[in-house]
Design a protein around this motif. Structure first.
Motif, PDB file in Angstrom:
ATOM      1  N   VAL A 175      38.929  43.015  48.257  1.00 27.76           N
ATOM      2  CA  VAL A 175      39.236  42.846  46.834  1.00 27.76           C
ATOM      3  C   VAL A 175      39.831  41.308  46.766  1.00 27.76           C
ATOM      4  O   VAL A 175      41.163  41.218  47.198  1.00 27.76           O
ATOM      5  CB  VAL A 175      39.937  44.067  46.078  1.00 27.76           C
ATOM      6  N   ALA A 194      38.818  50.032  43.030  1.00 29.49           N
ATOM      7  CA  ALA A 194      38.113  49.516  43.978  1.00 29.49           C
ATOM      8  C   ALA A 194      36.950  50.360  44.743  1.00 29.49           C
ATOM      9  O   ALA A 194      37.265  51.473  44.947  1.00 29.49           O
ATOM     10  CB  ALA A 194      39.251  49.074  45.166  1.00 29.49           C
ATOM     11  N   ASN A 239      32.305  45.755  43.340  1.00 21.47           N
ATOM     12  CA  ASN A 239      33.848  45.914  44.159  1.00 21.47           C
ATOM     13  C   ASN A 239      34.907  46.248  43.242  1.00 21.47           C
ATOM     14  O   ASN A 239      35.628  47.283  43.868  1.00 21.47           O
ATOM     15  CB  ASN A 239      34.080  44.247  44.542  1.00 21.47           C
ATOM     16  N   VAL A 240      35.079  46.009  42.246  1.00 23.17           N
ATOM     17  CA  VAL A 240      36.479  46.202  41.628  1.00 23.17           C
ATOM     18  C   VAL A 240      36.424  46.125  40.267  1.00 23.17           C
ATOM     19  O   VAL A 240      35.755  45.443  39.577  1.00 23.17           O
ATOM     20  CB  VAL A 240      37.551  45.453  42.265  1.00 23.17           C
TER      21      VAL A 240
END
Length: 304
Positions: free
Chosen positions: A201, A196, A134-135
């Protein structure tokens, strides 16, 4: 002979994972000849279980847990010669990747979609030798979010990350960051950098509204000012999916980055503490196949 592995975090979802397990075994038992249940007891277990599934040529791996369990499982599946199809039963507080790829947040609904056996390929990221979904985040705010307790997440959900982050605004100073990317480099003072992989997020599904799970890109946001007046202007744009339009935000879209800083900092990886800077990260495009709802069609943006 077909085989599926269930990787279950028994403490997830207020222990809902345990009550859902018999249903998961029954459903997967109707789809595959052999079912193996692997229960995590500590950090790294899900990664080791997933590696075993790859070595033994399992057809599917189903993760029953939160984002941490998903991240560990991905690290076990990534860059293996044989990769099982990956199913996610979301039982965490935020479930960012499930949100991004269209998996229902209701665990029973997510389980039922596996019977459709519809899969799509999606990107994962690699930071140094670790994989993520994801991030990546750099800055005091990002470091603070890794300290959010299970109790806070249970009570406040994704808002817990925001609250903990805001606490760090007091007496914080910017740091100088250099980011090498596909189109050149950026150097400047910042308080926070986010890279991202998906549109969700920390439970905020409009941080990067144009991000697709198979577009081959990281969507990088550099927050240059976190004074109270600036934050009050940034928040509405964040909620509308217009964060990159704010004058105090730099936006970069890139398939790889190399990041260095003027001081000692840690990169936060999928919400957990990662490694010290500097770091290099890249996208492994369409690297794993995920079970998704029958209606889910991912429309890639390509390399534009």
């Amino acid at each position: 002979m077909t085989k599926a592995m269930i990787i279950i975090n028994p403490s997830s979802g207020k222990e809902k994972a345990k009550s859902l397990l018999p249903q998961a075994e029954d459903l997967l038992g109707s789809l595959y000849d052999e079912i193996v249940v692997s229960e995590t007891k500590g950090e790294g277990d899900a990664t080791r279980f997933a590696e075993d599934a790859c070595r033994n040529h399992f057809d599917a791996v189903v993760s029953m847990g939160g984002d941490g369990t998903v991240n560990e499982t991905v690290n076990g599946l990534a860059e293996k010669e044989h990769q099982p199809d990956f199913g996610i039963i979301p039982l965490g507080t935020v479930n960012d990747f499930a949100r991004a790829i269209g998996i229902p947040l209701d665990p029973e609904e997510a389980l039922q979609l596996i019977s459709l056996k519809k899969t799509v390929p999606a990107d994962i990221g690699k930071v140094n030798e670790r994989h993520f979904m994801n991030v990546l985040a750099v800055g005091a705010i990002a470091e603070a979010t890794s300290n959010v307790s299970a109790v806070q997440k249970t009570k406040m959900g994704s808002l817990a990350y925001f609250v903990e982050g805001v606490k760090t605004l007091i007496n914080k100073t910017p740091f100088t960051l250099t980011i090498e990317h596909d189109h050149g480099s950026w150097t400047g003072k910042t308080y926070l950098m986010l890279a991202a992989m998906t549109n969700s997020v920390g439970g905020f599904e409009k941080l990067a509204p144009h991000a697709e799970v198979d577009d081959g890109k990281m969507h990088i946001f550099i927050i240059k000012d976190i004074s109270l007046p600036s934050i009050l202007k940034i928040l509405p744009k964040l909620m509308r999916g217009e964060l990159k339009e704010h004058k105090q935000v730099e936006y970069i879209r890139s398939s790889s980055i190399a990041v260095t800083a003027s001081e000692e900092l840690i990169v936060n990886v999928d919400g957990d503490e990662g490694e010290p800077l500097p770091f290099q990260a890249k996208v492994l495009r369409k690297h794993l196949n995920f079970f998704v709802p029958d209606f889910k069609e991912i429309s890639s943006k390509g390399e534009k």
